[in-house]
Scaffold this motif. Structure first.
Motif, short mmCIF file in Angstrom:
data_model
loop_
_atom_site.label_atom_id
_atom_site.label_comp_id
_atom_site.label_asym_id
_atom_site.label_seq_id
_atom_site.Cartn_x
_atom_site.Cartn_y
_atom_site.Cartn_z
N VAL A 239 0.78 -1.16 -0.05
CA VAL A 239 -0.09 0.05 -0.10
C VAL A 239 0.84 1.19 0.01
O VAL A 239 0.55 2.22 -0.75
CB VAL A 239 -0.92 -0.21 1.35
CG1 VAL A 239 -1.64 1.13 1.42
CG2 VAL A 239 -1.92 -1.02 1.10
N GLU A 240 1.88 1.20 0.97
CA GLU A 240 2.79 2.36 1.02
C GLU A 240 3.68 2.78 -0.26
O GLU A 240 3.54 4.05 -0.70
CB GLU A 240 3.70 2.24 2.12
CG GLU A 240 4.59 3.46 2.65
CD GLU A 240 5.52 3.21 3.56
OE1 GLU A 240 6.61 3.74 3.67
OE2 GLU A 240 5.23 2.54 4.71
N LEU A 243 0.75 4.59 -2.55
CA LEU A 243 -0.19 5.35 -1.71
C LEU A 243 -0.24 6.75 -2.42
O LEU A 243 -1.24 7.32 -2.67
CB LEU A 243 0.12 5.51 -0.20
CG LEU A 243 -0.85 6.27 0.48
CD1 LEU A 243 -2.44 5.70 0.20
CD2 LEU A 243 -0.69 6.18 2.01
N LEU A 303 -10.04 1.87 1.77
CA LEU A 303 -9.34 2.73 0.98
C LEU A 303 -9.26 2.45 -0.19
O LEU A 303 -9.32 3.46 -1.11
CB LEU A 303 -7.88 2.70 1.88
CG LEU A 303 -6.55 3.42 1.28
CD1 LEU A 303 -7.04 4.86 1.46
CD2 LEU A 303 -5.30 3.15 1.74
N LEU A 316 -7.64 5.19 6.51
CA LEU A 316 -6.42 5.31 7.00
C LEU A 316 -6.42 5.32 8.60
O LEU A 316 -5.46 4.79 9.12
CB LEU A 316 -5.57 6.20 6.37
CG LEU A 316 -5.06 5.82 5.08
CD1 LEU A 316 -4.11 6.99 4.48
CD2 LEU A 316 -4.07 4.78 5.08
N LEU A 378 -3.82 -2.39 -3.44
CA LEU A 378 -4.71 -2.04 -2.47
C LEU A 378 -5.58 -3.14 -1.97
O LEU A 378 -5.84 -3.69 -0.99
CB LEU A 378 -5.32 -0.79 -2.42
CG LEU A 378 -4.75 0.40 -1.94
CD1 LEU A 378 -3.48 0.76 -3.07
CD2 LEU A 378 -5.60 1.75 -1.96
#
Length: 427
Positions: A239-240, A243, A303, A316, A378
């Motif tokens: 995800v990071e 993001l 998300l 988040l 995601l």
């Protein structure tokens, strides 16, 4: 509950202050170090080397570091590690002042800071249960306060402070972090001495390291506690990795808005850490851990489907709350049940698994976004988190947790109980 009324000992306040000051310095350096590197080069690979260097000690020496911590005096290990990091930072600070700073020097600094962090964090994790006599309720309260302070300092206060200090000169944030390490070392030196675990027969270091790792893999409860952050890191790094791009392309969030998005996650983390003990008491630690893991997976799913920045921020924040509670309940339980002489190795093995998983998640996130769509990482992360929740639910059930806590009598805490070695699958 009678135990819950007990106060944390005075020594914990000094440990909390030391780690809070150190976390502030960490936040300053985490923001400043990449920015300092950016003043030296625009090569993405060179910047990646500086970033990756800080994680390498856990990958290379994690279990061995835990074995050494189990041999050494833990309080001394903490203050020496922080004093060494304070002295180390004087080198790049001097180089910056003399305008001879380089990428190799920054990478070496990041690596050695990470190595010091390995020894400090492992020793602190092993020292806390000795200080609190392995009381499960006190451990949850203590870890909640430690986690909350760490999130506040390294997530909220430290990064903007690091960016601001950098405007005064490249050496300034490095010197500020050095001061934080020095103050932490001085505070740790004042901590009370605690009884050391009964030493094992002196064996080769590698054999002791293997024994610690084996203890984790043979015990289903400890394995379940270790798998959650490891699998979680694969998902969260996936995800990071995308993001910022997801926020910009799909949600229309600018740079300032992206900072607010990350702040929402950190705020959720603070709330989760604060309510973790309450959840553990109401649901039982095992059920609470399963619920927080499910919340993380559902939040990442939310998300991925978020139609606007507000929904993304809420998702988040909820994910951060689940992570914050998990990171209080899991380590507290581990500290309450692991024999004292194995604590360093068990903690470092669990941390190493999580650190090794992180690059896998980063690579997977980038590949899925390239091959499919920016939302795909995601959705994949959410599916992985929910599958992990289902797979580990029985491993960390209330029944198994209660059995482990009953087994962790004072006699069992100083030497490994044979029945948990030979029959770790018993519920």
């Amino acid at each position: 509950m009678k135990t819950g009324a007990r106060k944390l000992p005075t020594g914990f306040g000094r440990l909390w202050t030391a780690q809070t000051v150190s976390s502030l310095g960490d936040g300053v350096t985490q923001a400043a170090l990449p920015l300092i590197a950016l003043t030296l080069t625009r090569d993405p690979m060179a910047l990646a080397v500086v970033t990756a260097a800080g994680t390498l000690p856990w990958l290379l020496f994690g279990v061995l570091g835990g074995a050494l911590v189990d041999r050494w005096d833990r309080r001394r290990t903490m203050w020496v590690a922080d004093a060494a990091r304070a002295a180390l930072l004087a080198v790049p600070a001097s180089a910056a002042a003399l305008d001879v700073l380089s990428i190799p020097l920054l990478a070496a600094t990041a690596f050695l800071l990470g190595l010091g962090g390995l020894f400090f964090d492992t020793a602190a994790t092993a020292f806390l249960p000795d200080l609190l006599h392995r009381d499960p309720v006190l451990l949850e309260r203590a870890n909640s306060r430690l986690r909350g302070a760490q999130t506040a300092m390294s997530g909220f206060v430290g990064p903007p402070a690091g960016s601001t200090l950098l405007t005064l000169g490249r050496a300034v944030p490095l010197l500020a972090d050095a001061v934080s390490f020095l103050l932490s070392a001085l505070l740790v030196r004042t901590l009370p001495t605690v009884p050391r675990p009964e030493p094992e027969a002196r064996e080769p270091l590698l054999r002791q390291a293997r024994a610690g790792a084996s203890y984790v893999f043979r015990d289903r409860l400890l394995l379940g506690l270790a798998l959650r952050p490891a699998v979680g890191n694969i998902a969260f790094l996936a995800v990071e990795t995308v993001l910022a791009l997801f926020a910009h392309d799909r949600l229309g969030i600018d740079t300032y808005g992206f900072g607010l998005l990350l702040t929402a996650e950190a705020t959720g983390g603070l709330i989760g850490a604060a309510v973790a003990s309450h959840l553990g008491r109401r649901l039982g630690t095992g059920t609470a851990l399963t619920c927080t893991a499910a919340v993380e997976g559902l939040a990442v799913l939310g998300l991925a489907a978020a139609p606007n920045p507000y929904a993304a921020g809420l998702a988040l924040a909820v994910c951060g709350a689940g992570m914050g509670a998990t990171m209080v309940l899991g380590p507290s339980l581990r500290q309450a049940i692991v024999p004292a002489h194995l604590m360093g190795r068990v903690a470092s093995t669990s941390r190493m698994l999580a650190m090794c998983a992180a690059p896998v998640g980063a690579f997977a996130g980038g590949w899925l976004a390239t091959a499919y769509d920016i939302r795909t990482p995601l959705y994949a992360a959410a599916g992985l988190l929910l599958a992990m929740t289902a797979a580990t639910a029985t491993m960390t059930s209330n029944r198994r947790v209660e059995a482990a806590l009953r087994a962790a009598t004072p006699d069992h805490r100083t030497q490994a109980p044979a029945h948990r070695e030979t029959a770790p699958d018993a519920p």
